[in-house]
Each structure stands twice: as C-alpha cells, then as structure tokens.
Design an enzyme around this catalytic site. Sequence first.
Site, PDB file in Angstrom:
ATOM      1  N   HIS A 268       3.395  -5.498 -19.727  1.00  0.00           N
ATOM      2  CA  HIS A 268       3.775  -4.551 -18.691  1.00  0.00           C
ATOM      3  C   HIS A 268       3.611  -3.210 -19.323  1.00  0.00           C
ATOM      4  O   HIS A 268       4.521  -2.548 -19.874  1.00  0.00           O
ATOM      5  CB  HIS A 268       5.351  -4.896 -18.769  1.00  0.00           C
ATOM      6  CG  HIS A 268       6.087  -4.038 -17.649  1.00  0.00           C
ATOM      7  ND1 HIS A 268       7.189  -4.743 -16.697  1.00  0.00           N
ATOM      8  CD2 HIS A 268       5.704  -2.913 -16.900  1.00  0.00           C
ATOM      9  CE1 HIS A 268       7.498  -3.759 -15.887  1.00  0.00           C
ATOM     10  NE2 HIS A 268       6.618  -2.605 -15.830  1.00  0.00           N
TER      11      HIS A 268
ATOM     12  N   LEU B   2       0.906  -1.172  -0.111  1.00  0.00           N
ATOM     13  CA  LEU B   2       0.040   0.017   0.010  1.00  0.00           C
ATOM     14  C   LEU B   2       0.867   1.332  -0.159  1.00  0.00           C
ATOM     15  O   LEU B   2       0.856   2.043   1.080  1.00  0.00           O
ATOM     16  CB  LEU B   2      -0.920  -0.060   1.233  1.00  0.00           C
ATOM     17  CG  LEU B   2      -2.035   1.112   1.215  1.00  0.00           C
ATOM     18  CD1 LEU B   2      -2.994   0.851   0.150  1.00  0.00           C
ATOM     19  CD2 LEU B   2      -2.645   1.056   2.427  1.00  0.00           C
ATOM     20  N   GLY B   3       1.701   1.516  -0.998  1.00  0.00           N
ATOM     21  CA  GLY B   3       2.569   2.637  -1.271  1.00  0.00           C
ATOM     22  C   GLY B   3       1.783   3.793  -1.950  1.00  0.00           C
ATOM     23  O   GLY B   3       0.647   3.775  -2.072  1.00  0.00           O
TER      24      GLY B   3
ATOM     25  N   GLY C  30       1.788  -1.049 -17.701  1.00  0.00           N
ATOM     26  CA  GLY C  30       1.123  -0.281 -16.579  1.00  0.00           C
ATOM     27  C   GLY C  30       1.207   1.399 -16.655  1.00  0.00           C
ATOM     28  O   GLY C  30       0.378   2.359 -16.269  1.00  0.00           O
TER      29      GLY C  30
ATOM     30  N   GLY D  15       2.757  -5.173  -9.935  1.00  0.00           N
ATOM     31  CA  GLY D  15       4.182  -4.716  -9.073  1.00  0.00           C
ATOM     32  C   GLY D  15       5.284  -5.207  -9.933  1.00  0.00           C
ATOM     33  O   GLY D  15       5.894  -4.545 -10.858  1.00  0.00           O
ATOM     34  N   ARG D  16       5.691  -6.417  -9.609  1.00  0.00           N
ATOM     35  CA  ARG D  16       7.021  -6.873 -10.298  1.00  0.00           C
ATOM     36  C   ARG D  16       6.662  -8.715 -10.315  1.00  0.00           C
ATOM     37  O   ARG D  16       6.209  -9.115  -9.583  1.00  0.00           O
ATOM     38  CB  ARG D  16       8.148  -6.714  -9.617  1.00  0.00           C
ATOM     39  CG  ARG D  16       8.894  -5.748  -9.954  1.00  0.00           C
ATOM     40  CD  ARG D  16       9.585  -5.471 -11.246  1.00  0.00           C
ATOM     41  NE  ARG D  16      10.148  -4.090 -11.427  1.00  0.00           N
ATOM     42  CZ  ARG D  16       9.642  -3.057 -11.926  1.00  0.00           C
ATOM     43  NH1 ARG D  16       8.287  -3.037 -12.439  1.00  0.00           N
ATOM     44  NH2 ARG D  16      10.205  -1.878 -12.247  1.00  0.00           N
TER      45      ARG D  16
ATOM     46  N   GLU E 234      10.607 -11.266 -18.102  1.00  0.00           N
ATOM     47  CA  GLU E 234       9.868 -10.530 -19.235  1.00  0.00           C
ATOM     48  C   GLU E 234      11.268 -10.187 -20.484  1.00  0.00           C
ATOM     49  O   GLU E 234      12.170 -10.160 -20.058  1.00  0.00           O
ATOM     50  CB  GLU E 234       9.574  -9.051 -18.797  1.00  0.00           C
ATOM     51  CG  GLU E 234       8.473  -9.252 -17.736  1.00  0.00           C
ATOM     52  CD  GLU E 234       8.071  -7.886 -17.316  1.00  0.00           C
ATOM     53  OE1 GLU E 234       8.635  -6.786 -17.577  1.00  0.00           O
ATOM     54  OE2 GLU E 234       7.316  -7.881 -16.116  1.00  0.00           O
TER      55      GLU E 234
ATOM     56  N   ARG F 211       5.094  -4.321   5.373  1.00  0.00           N
ATOM     57  CA  ARG F 211       6.071  -4.375   6.672  1.00  0.00           C
ATOM     58  C   ARG F 211       5.437  -3.697   7.711  1.00  0.00           C
ATOM     59  O   ARG F 211       5.824  -4.217   8.858  1.00  0.00           O
ATOM     60  CB  ARG F 211       7.700  -4.318   6.293  1.00  0.00           C
ATOM     61  CG  ARG F 211       8.221  -5.276   5.158  1.00  0.00           C
ATOM     62  CD  ARG F 211       9.109  -4.966   4.666  1.00  0.00           C
ATOM     63  NE  ARG F 211       8.981  -3.760   3.933  1.00  0.00           N
ATOM     64  CZ  ARG F 211      10.096  -3.145   3.264  1.00  0.00           C
ATOM     65  NH1 ARG F 211      11.485  -3.606   3.235  1.00  0.00           N
ATOM     66  NH2 ARG F 211       9.971  -1.866   2.616  1.00  0.00           N
ATOM     67  N   THR F 212       4.858  -2.561   7.554  1.00  0.00           N
ATOM     68  CA  THR F 212       4.587  -1.607   8.617  1.00  0.00           C
ATOM     69  C   THR F 212       3.002  -1.253   8.344  1.00  0.00           C
ATOM     70  O   THR F 212       2.583  -0.952   7.161  1.00  0.00           O
ATOM     71  CB  THR F 212       5.412  -0.393   8.442  1.00  0.00           C
ATOM     72  OG1 THR F 212       5.400   0.027   7.367  1.00  0.00           O
ATOM     73  CG2 THR F 212       6.768  -0.583   9.164  1.00  0.00           C
TER      74      THR F 212
HETATM   75  P1  NAP Z   1       6.201   2.587  -2.853  1.00  0.00           P
HETATM   76  O1  NAP Z   1       5.527   3.750  -2.765  1.00  0.00           O
HETATM   77  O2  NAP Z   1       7.680   2.655  -2.487  1.00  0.00           O
HETATM   78  O3  NAP Z   1       5.235   1.292  -2.387  1.00  0.00           O
HETATM   79  C1  NAP Z   1       5.777   0.204  -2.371  1.00  0.00           C
HETATM   80  C2  NAP Z   1       4.962  -0.539  -0.984  1.00  0.00           C
HETATM   81  O4  NAP Z   1       5.357  -1.788  -0.995  1.00  0.00           O
HETATM   82  C3  NAP Z   1       4.985   0.094   0.385  1.00  0.00           C
HETATM   83  O5  NAP Z   1       3.772   0.230   0.672  1.00  0.00           O
HETATM   84  C4  NAP Z   1       5.829  -1.097   1.028  1.00  0.00           C
HETATM   85  O6  NAP Z   1       5.284  -0.947   2.385  1.00  0.00           O
HETATM   86  C5  NAP Z   1       5.507  -2.307   0.206  1.00  0.00           C
HETATM   87  N1  NAP Z   1       6.678  -3.275   0.369  1.00  0.00           N
HETATM   88  C6  NAP Z   1       7.821  -3.056   0.307  1.00  0.00           C
HETATM   89  N2  NAP Z   1       8.661  -4.083   0.509  1.00  0.00           N
HETATM   90  C7  NAP Z   1       7.764  -5.046   1.006  1.00  0.00           C
HETATM   91  C8  NAP Z   1       7.849  -6.338   1.542  1.00  0.00           C
HETATM   92  N3  NAP Z   1       9.237  -6.958   1.482  1.00  0.00           N
HETATM   93  N4  NAP Z   1       6.869  -7.059   1.643  1.00  0.00           N
HETATM   94  C9  NAP Z   1       5.519  -6.482   1.945  1.00  0.00           C
HETATM   95  N5  NAP Z   1       5.370  -4.978   1.450  1.00  0.00           N
HETATM   96  C10 NAP Z   1       6.528  -4.474   0.939  1.00  0.00           C
HETATM   97  O7  NAP Z   1       6.260   2.324  -4.591  1.00  0.00           O
HETATM   98  P2  NAP Z   1       5.327   2.650  -5.736  1.00  0.00           P
HETATM   99  O8  NAP Z   1       5.656   4.049  -6.171  1.00  0.00           O
HETATM  100  O9  NAP Z   1       3.613   2.413  -4.978  1.00  0.00           O
HETATM  101  O10 NAP Z   1       5.682   1.465  -6.740  1.00  0.00           O
HETATM  102  C11 NAP Z   1       5.227  -0.117  -6.461  1.00  0.00           C
HETATM  103  C12 NAP Z   1       6.008  -0.882  -7.425  1.00  0.00           C
HETATM  104  O11 NAP Z   1       5.097  -0.874  -8.502  1.00  0.00           O
HETATM  105  C13 NAP Z   1       7.186  -0.477  -7.997  1.00  0.00           C
HETATM  106  O12 NAP Z   1       8.701  -0.835  -7.154  1.00  0.00           O
HETATM  107  C14 NAP Z   1       7.355  -1.381  -9.401  1.00  0.00           C
HETATM  108  O13 NAP Z   1       7.978  -2.606  -9.096  1.00  0.00           O
HETATM  109  C15 NAP Z   1       5.887  -1.442  -9.568  1.00  0.00           C
HETATM  110  N6  NAP Z   1       5.582  -0.794 -11.034  1.00  0.00           N
HETATM  111  C16 NAP Z   1       4.883  -1.488 -11.978  1.00  0.00           C
HETATM  112  C17 NAP Z   1       4.725  -0.555 -13.053  1.00  0.00           C
HETATM  113  C18 NAP Z   1       3.909  -1.489 -14.208  1.00  0.00           C
HETATM  114  O14 NAP Z   1       4.075  -0.697 -15.444  1.00  0.00           O
HETATM  115  N7  NAP Z   1       3.335  -2.617 -13.910  1.00  0.00           N
HETATM  116  C19 NAP Z   1       4.885   0.999 -13.138  1.00  0.00           C
HETATM  117  C20 NAP Z   1       5.129   1.411 -12.232  1.00  0.00           C
HETATM  118  C21 NAP Z   1       5.580   0.792 -10.723  1.00  0.00           C
HETATM  119  P3  NAP Z   1       6.319  -1.292   3.615  1.00  0.00           P
HETATM  120  O15 NAP Z   1       7.488  -0.686   3.484  1.00  0.00           O
HETATM  121  O16 NAP Z   1       5.499  -1.174   4.856  1.00  0.00           O
HETATM  122  O17 NAP Z   1       6.672  -2.857   3.528  1.00  0.00           O
HETATM  123  C1  8YV Z   2       7.950   0.784 -16.885  1.00  0.00           C
HETATM  124  C2  8YV Z   2       7.818   0.262 -14.277  1.00  0.00           C
HETATM  125  O1  8YV Z   2       7.315   0.296 -17.493  1.00  0.00           O
HETATM  126  O2  8YV Z   2       8.215   2.217 -13.116  1.00  0.00           O
HETATM  127  C3  8YV Z   2       8.204   1.269 -13.022  1.00  0.00           C
HETATM  128  O3  8YV Z   2       8.679   0.503 -12.274  1.00  0.00           O
HETATM  129  O4  8YV Z   2       7.721  -0.871 -14.280  1.00  0.00           O
HETATM  130  C4  8YV Z   2       7.193   0.924 -15.485  1.00  0.00           C
HETATM  131  O5  8YV Z   2       6.684   2.215 -15.231  1.00  0.00           O
HETATM  132  C5  8YV Z   2       9.381   0.530 -16.784  1.00  0.00           C
HETATM  133  O6  8YV Z   2       9.970   1.104 -15.844  1.00  0.00           O
HETATM  134  C6  8YV Z   2      10.133   0.836 -17.976  1.00  0.00           C
HETATM  135  O7  8YV Z   2      10.931   0.652 -18.322  1.00  0.00           O
END
Ligand code: NAP
Ligand code: 8YV
Length: 324
Positions: free
Chosen positions: A280, A153-154, A282, A232-233, A262, A176-177
């Site tokens: 991918h 929940l970030g 998003g 996420g990943r 991927e 984690r928190t």
């Molecule tokens: P963020 O604000 O840092 O949020 C990440 C969340 O994950 C935090 O709430 C954190 O909470 C939780 N977390 C981290 N490590 C954890 C663990 N070991 N166990 C359980 N929870 C954990 O990041 P965001 O900006 O929301 O982005 C999140 C992720 O989305 C990115 O890192 C990326 O991998 C993915 N993403 C994907 C796309 C796509 O195109 N599909 C695009 C953008 C991002 P705690 O610290 O409390 O654990």
């Molecule tokens: C992008 C992402 O597709 O921001 C991330 O973590 O997974 C996506 O926004 C990627 O980073 C582009 O290479």
Amino acid sequence: MALADILVLGRMNALVEEELPKHFTIHRIGREDVASLDPALGERITAIAGGAHVPVDAELLGKLPNLEIVANFGVGYDSVDARLCGEKGICVTNTPEVLSEEVADTALGLMLMTVRELGAAERHLRAGKWVSEGPYPLTRASLQNRTLGILGLGRIGKAIARRAEAFGMDIHYHGRTRQDDVAYTYHDTLTGLAEAVDTLMVVAPGGASTKGIVNAEVLSALGPEGIVINVGRGTVIDEPALVKALQDGTILSAGLDVFEKEPQVPAELIAMDNVVLLPHVGSASHLTRNRMGQLVVDNLLGWFNDGRPVTPVAETPFTRRKQG
Ligand code: NAP
Ligand code: 8YV
C-alpha cells in the site's frame, strides 16, 4: 488557548503530528481503546484526525456526543461511516487531488512491473542466476497492443489514463455513470469492460457498493491473457476468487498495492511468482504524504477558525460549524 480537543486515531504523518499540537489539545487512541473510552473525555472531543487505523463507526461515534468533524488522512474514506456522520451533522473531510499524480505514477509502475515481470527479473539477477543459469526468460506478456480497462475513472483514474495514453494504450472504463467529457470507451457493466480489455486497472473506492465486484465472472471475462492491477481498495476484488483465477490460469497475473485485510496478505499470493505485491505505497512519498497531512490540518483549521472545511466529502457538504 487550544481550538478544540481532538482525538488522533493511530499514527499520523509527521507533519500532522507536528502541526496539530500547535492548535489543538491532542488525545490519542488505538483500535483496542475504543470500547473503554472515558465518557468524560468523549464529551470533550469535537474533532477526529485519522487514517484507516481505527474505523470511525457507530460504536466510536456513539461515544463522542459533541463531535463536529472527522478529518480523514487519505482520499479514500471507506473506514469512516460518512452516511451516519451526515445524519448526525458531523462533517467528514478527505485529501483529494494532492495525491492523484503520485498514485497514478505508482499504478503505472506496478502495471509495468507486472506485465514485464520486472520484480522477478531483478530477483533472478540478485540470486546470481544470470551468471549461473543465463538470461531471465522472455516475458509472457508485453505492454504493446494491450488494452486498458479502468474501473473508477475518477481523479486518479484519469491521471492513470493520461499516462497510459502516452504508452499507446487503448482505454476503456466502467463506472456508474458515463462521462461525456472523455473520449475513452464506456461500458455500462464491469463484465462488459472485462470482456473488452486484457488489462484491468482497479481504482474505485472501497465500501459496500464496490465490495467484491471484481469477482469470478469478471476475472473469467478478462481471460487467460488478463492482468489485474489494484491501486483502489482490496475489498473491491473478491480475493479468494482472484487467488483461484491466478492458480488455475483463468488470468495471467496481477499487481496489487492494496489487500482485503491489510497488512495481512494471503500466503497463496506471496507464494506466487506471477504476481507483484506492494505494501500500500501508492501515495507513500514524503512530498505527497506531507501534502495530504497539510490538507488534514487545513481542514481542521478551516472548520474551527472560519467554519469552513476545505475538502468535505459528498455525504457531508457542510460549510458551517455547528453553533452552541
Ligand atoms: P474519485 O475521484 O472519487 O473516483 C472514484 C471513481 O470510482 C469515480 O469515477 C466513480 O465513478 C467510481 N466509482 C465509485 N463507486 C463505484 C461503483 N460502485 N462502481 C463502479 N465505479 C464506482 O476518487 P479518487 O480520488 O480517484 O480515488 C479513488 C480511490 O483510490 C480512493 O477512494 C482510494 O480507495 C484509492 N486510493 C488508493 C491509494 C493507494 O495508496 N493505493 C491512494 C489514494 C487513493 P461513478 O461515480 O461514475 O461510479
Ligand atoms: C494512504 C490511500 O496510504 O488516500 C488513500 O485513500 O489509500 C493512501 O493515500 C492512506 O490513506 C494512508 O493511511
């Protein structure tokens, strides 16, 4: 006069490709070029701009003795060894916030597609089956009365939660928190979250601490009405365990935007009709990718012009350029 010699890893977004040469001398390498990187070039490089195409790991860092900053294209930076960068005094930046709403929109779309089988229904129409066989079958699931569990929940997780609230979903989360400023129900274990909900939204980062945490036990706890969505990943889910859970009915279906290796997607998933698979996408609109690209450029200019990156990651909270 160029501000620095910069290594561009793989293909970058068009805005970055256009802007960087205005300020920097560009050198470009792919994954296969790291081992044979010219040491004289390695000495000159002080910055990296890149996405996940080439890992910024101990091997690459060892070839760049004067590296100061890694500007990652993406908020997730699991392909960068940020801990090692921190030890070496190298700043890592990412692209938070500017993509959160876009990714949340995609996540909701993927959840709706999966729950209401919209991709399969469209394939039914395009194949002429509406005419030859009649209406698409009623969907096994409905979004009505579903409970959403968010793993991570970030920034993006909260943007997803806001949207899901508008759909009338009850929202739970695990991280984690515990977060005192949200009204959603916290679970201190992932299995506990999975037991309490029927729809699991994965939006946690990749890396060692989350590798395979959505495992067979968690999928079993989610149960036969369970639906997994992953934006996420890919590494956060134990992919073979997910394939098995889908095949044997441990869970109902899945919607996946990210995968372990991927662009390879397991053939078993491609063969299944009860999954929705996206490549991918998003954050993949021109608007959002340009915002991300601008932040990559701004981080590099901030570093070399003012000594201050805009969005350094938690492991490297450096605000000053190394001197000398
Ligand atoms: P963020 O604000 O840092 O949020 C990440 C969340 O994950 C935090 O709430 C954190 O909470 C939780 N977390 C981290 N490590 C954890 C663990 N070991 N166990 C359980 N929870 C954990 O990041 P965001 O900006 O929301 O982005 C999140 C992720 O989305 C990115 O890192 C990326 O991998 C993915 N993403 C994907 C796309 C796509 O195109 N599909 C695009 C953008 C991002 P705690 O610290 O409390 O654990
Ligand atoms: C992008 C992402 O597709 O921001 C991330 O973590 O997974 C996506 O926004 C990627 O980073 C582009 O290479």
